[in-house]
Design an enzyme around this catalytic site. Sequence first.
Site, mmCIF file in Angstrom:
data_model
loop_
_atom_site.group_PDB
_atom_site.id
_atom_site.type_symbol
_atom_site.label_atom_id
_atom_site.label_comp_id
_atom_site.label_asym_id
_atom_site.label_seq_id
_atom_site.Cartn_x
_atom_site.Cartn_y
_atom_site.Cartn_z
ATOM 1 N N LYS A 102 -10.876 -17.168 -21.642
ATOM 2 C CA LYS A 102 -11.284 -16.831 -19.702
ATOM 3 C C LYS A 102 -10.114 -17.550 -19.161
ATOM 4 O O LYS A 102 -8.953 -17.186 -19.438
ATOM 5 C CB LYS A 102 -12.343 -18.682 -19.469
ATOM 6 C CG LYS A 102 -12.728 -18.098 -18.803
ATOM 7 C CD LYS A 102 -14.376 -17.886 -18.317
ATOM 8 C CE LYS A 102 -15.076 -17.388 -17.773
ATOM 9 N NZ LYS A 102 -16.886 -17.122 -18.091
ATOM 10 N N GLY A 219 -27.706 -14.581 -9.218
ATOM 11 C CA GLY A 219 -29.018 -14.542 -8.722
ATOM 12 C C GLY A 219 -29.821 -13.860 -8.182
ATOM 13 O O GLY A 219 -30.717 -14.515 -7.903
#
Length: 413
Positions: A102, A219
Amino acid sequence: MNPREMYLQQLEQAVPFLTVEPEYIDMLRYPKEVLELSLPVRLDGGGVKIFSAWRSHHNNALGPYKGGVRYHVEVSRDEVVALSSWMTIKCSIAGLPYGGGKGGVAVDVRELSRNELENLSRAYAFGISRFVGTDYDIPAPDVYTNPQVMAWFLDTFEKVKGWSEPSAFTGKPVVIGGSLGRSDSTGKGGIFILREALKGVGLLGKPLTVGIQGYGNVGSRAHRFVEEDLGLKVVAVSDSAAAVHNQAGLKYSEVSKFKEETRSLKGFPGGEELFPDLLFEQKMDILILAALGGAVDEKNAGSVKANVVLELANGPITPEGEAILTDKGVLIVPDVLANGGGVIVSCFEWIQGRSGDTWSEEYVYSKLDERMVRSFGEIWSMREERKISFRQAAYVKAVSRIVDAMRFRGIWP
């Protein structure tokens, strides 16, 4: 809660159900290596600003490190390390030939011009160029990064190396080797998992209501797929500026258009406007968490009214918050399973880049559906058989596979 502490607690909660030598658990508590950078960037006004940045390599027993790069003002070393740890678990659950990595840069991208954003992105790509590559570490998009940023990353990396290597980064624009379906993959994959979870508890096909916390890339697409694929009604949405509630329903076409035009949900005329955190108090059957980590904790978990919570963000529920929800009988579908669609399609992009092939969107989605259904079934069965939480079952499956690889490799040097 510190995200690294969250990961460590989640790992510890799975240990009693594992048959694993302690030294391997110890190794999974720490990243193998972390690169820390200070990036000087020339601003449009002539000054120079220094940005802190990181790239964490957690574990590569199963293959090259894989994970996104996020741009956010609250990014820290501990967060990047935690996210790389979750990527190790996530890739293992999905059966991918990857370990966990990451990256992150502490920056508020809203304060940067396009030119400054490009300069920062190229500075980061230059800084990590010795730390990444097709068979070593393959970065991808995350919070506030997108295909354009990946294009800058790839272009900088290739100029540094002196050769073309499209499989070194994923989430790129399709025209330079990106995969069809990649931009929608996290939201799409999450809805595949939600479908299976609803089937598992006997709720699939019923007229359920949905709330979505976080209305960015993931979302908003979850909103679309909830409507299109499952036929469910979204009654509440929120972003960092406002929540909007309408028990009669909020249409994706209307909400997404308003958000795209104004860059905020504040002022949306189609429902009652609330403070963002009040979304949790609204009546709904399913809550989708698609914002940042630690959104649900011991302070607000008691107000959640949903019966099913789908984690599309990374680490959105603290262990204390999860304990409260579990006591209430809420089914929590964990992030390391639910949001795996992004890295799965990134793997498909990596394969296409290495082979020079191009897959259709329909083929990408069919393979994504197949892989996520298989992972869900394995974890759901373990959860039912061992009478443990969904998250514990996910970690047991993931850690068992990782440790099997570590045993064969041995501990060296």
